[in-house]
Design an enzyme around this catalytic site. Structure first.
Site, PDB file in Angstrom:
ATOM      1  N   THR A   8       0.818  -1.343   0.109  1.00  0.00           N
ATOM      2  CA  THR A   8       0.032  -0.044  -0.107  1.00  0.00           C
ATOM      3  C   THR A   8       0.925   1.373   0.026  1.00  0.00           C
ATOM      4  O   THR A   8       0.157   2.276  -0.008  1.00  0.00           O
ATOM      5  CB  THR A   8      -0.860   0.127   1.282  1.00  0.00           C
ATOM      6  N   LYS A   9       2.062   1.221   0.166  1.00  0.00           N
ATOM      7  CA  LYS A   9       2.950   2.518  -0.009  1.00  0.00           C
ATOM      8  C   LYS A   9       3.063   2.805  -1.059  1.00  0.00           C
ATOM      9  O   LYS A   9       2.660   2.442  -2.238  1.00  0.00           O
ATOM     10  CB  LYS A   9       4.444   2.018   0.657  1.00  0.00           C
TER      11      LYS A   9
END
Length: 367
Positions: free
Chosen positions: A189-190
């Site tokens: 998700t970064k």
């Protein structure tokens, strides 16, 4: 509701890259190199160059990057480390893993970042940290220049937690270049996410980088010779490194789109019951777009009914976590604690459309 606007969508993010990433996976399978191979070495060089750092040491995940960075700085049992308490225990967990004690510093009222004023007060009150973890929360650079100057003048080492700030830039310097050492996460998700876990440590200090390199592989000084305590198996695999190499050139474009969404929200949400973040610039990569409301829970129910998914980053302060029961009863962080009751994360990812963003804005304004 099946057609909800998601907070994030990894499937939408990866789909345009499906063919290229599949080909990369096939090439790695055929290569015979799976751990610490040529793609790992190449990614370390490319990510160091992207950050403007001399050295990059890849590791298995962002939490290991934090802990091994602390260990490279010499943090051990009995040391104190200053840290914020509003980022889901990542920094605090790394401090505790080293046998050190966290000194919790309160945050600003408007952005969740470490308060310079609170840090100064803690130092004047006698707090004696050996190091400090400065978290660039939600994608925004902290007051890192002032904090670094304040700490270095007292011999306190600075670790930047850049897990949410890949590519954020201020005065020509990227996140990770302001302190002594920096940690990154490549959790999917970064802003720069792998297709699994991954992390990295960057530094301009050759000795710190060398120590981190040894710590990620059992503390070896030579094969099967364990010379450093605190080492472990924390290696980035070839597959993730190759995927990250392919995505790294796309990062700045993704960050530009995230900023555009954040600024659309900042200009469009006009509800006195919702406090929005200010318009963002180059020092903010909009990892998350967070609003604040004294009626947070009611707002979340309303948005869910309107077809908008939300999240809370983060609902429990570190010093209030159940695992610390009784240990930090004397710690009071008014701004941090207030944020835990008011923050709400809206959808913000590169593939979110303008139409979807406008639907989020309209839903917020109808609250």
């Amino acid at each position: 509701m099946s057609n909800q606007i998601p907070v994030n969508s990894l499937s939408r993010h990866v789909e345009p890259l499906h063919a290229e990433l599949s080909a990369i996976a096939e090439s790695i399978i055929r290569s015979g190199y799976y751990v610490l191979g040529p793609n790992v070495k190449a990614f370390e060089q490319e990510f160091a160059s992207y950050c403007g750092a001399a050295h990059c040491v890849s590791v298995a995940n962002g939490t290991d990057a934090l802990e091994l960075s602390l260990r490279a700085l010499g943090i051990t049992t009995g040391d104190n480390v200053a840290v914020v308490a509003n980022a889901a225990m990542y920094g605090t967990a790394a401090v505790l893993a080293c046998g050190a004690t966290p000194i919790f510093i309160d945050t600003n009222t408007n952005d969740g970042l470490m308060s310079v004023t609170a840090l100064q007060a803690a130092l004047q009150a006698g707090a004696a940290p050996k190091a400090i973890i400065v978290t660039h929360l939600y994608g925004l650079l902290a007051d890192i220049e002032e904090i670094t100057s304040l700490c270095h003048s007292r011999g306190i080492m600075v670790l930047e937690d850049c897990a949410q700030a890949h590519g954020a830039t201020r005065n020509g310097k990227r996140a990770g270049l302001f302190g002594d050492i920096a940690s990154f996460s490549f959790y999917p998700t970064k802003n720069l996410g792998a297709l699994g876990d991954g992390g990295a440590i960057v530094s301009n200090n050759a000795q710190l980088a060398e120590t981190a390199t040894r710590l990620r592989q059992y503390g070896w000084s030579a094969k099967y010779t364990n010379s450093l305590r605190g080492g472990r198996n924390s290696r980035l695999d070839e597959l993730q490194a190759a995927m990250l190499r392919h995505m790294l050139p796309l990062l700045d474009g993704w960050n530009t789109r995230r900023r555009a969404i954040a600024n659309r929200y900042a200009l469009g949400i006009r509800n006195p019951r919702i406090t929005v973040s200010a318009e963002v610039g180059e020092d903010h990569v909009a990892h998350l777009y967070v609003v604040r409301s004294d009626e947070r829970d009611a707002l979340r129910v309303h948005l869910q009914a309107e077809g908008v998914q939300t999240e809370i980053h983060y609902p429990i302060c570190d010093h209030h976590q159940p695992c610390h029961f009784g240990a930090f009863d004397n710690v009071h962080l008014p701004n941090t604690e207030a944020d835990a009751l008011s923050v709400l994360t809206l959808p913000c990812f590169p593939e979110l459309t303008d139409t979807e963003a406008d639907q989020v804005i309209a839903a917020c304004n109808r609250f």
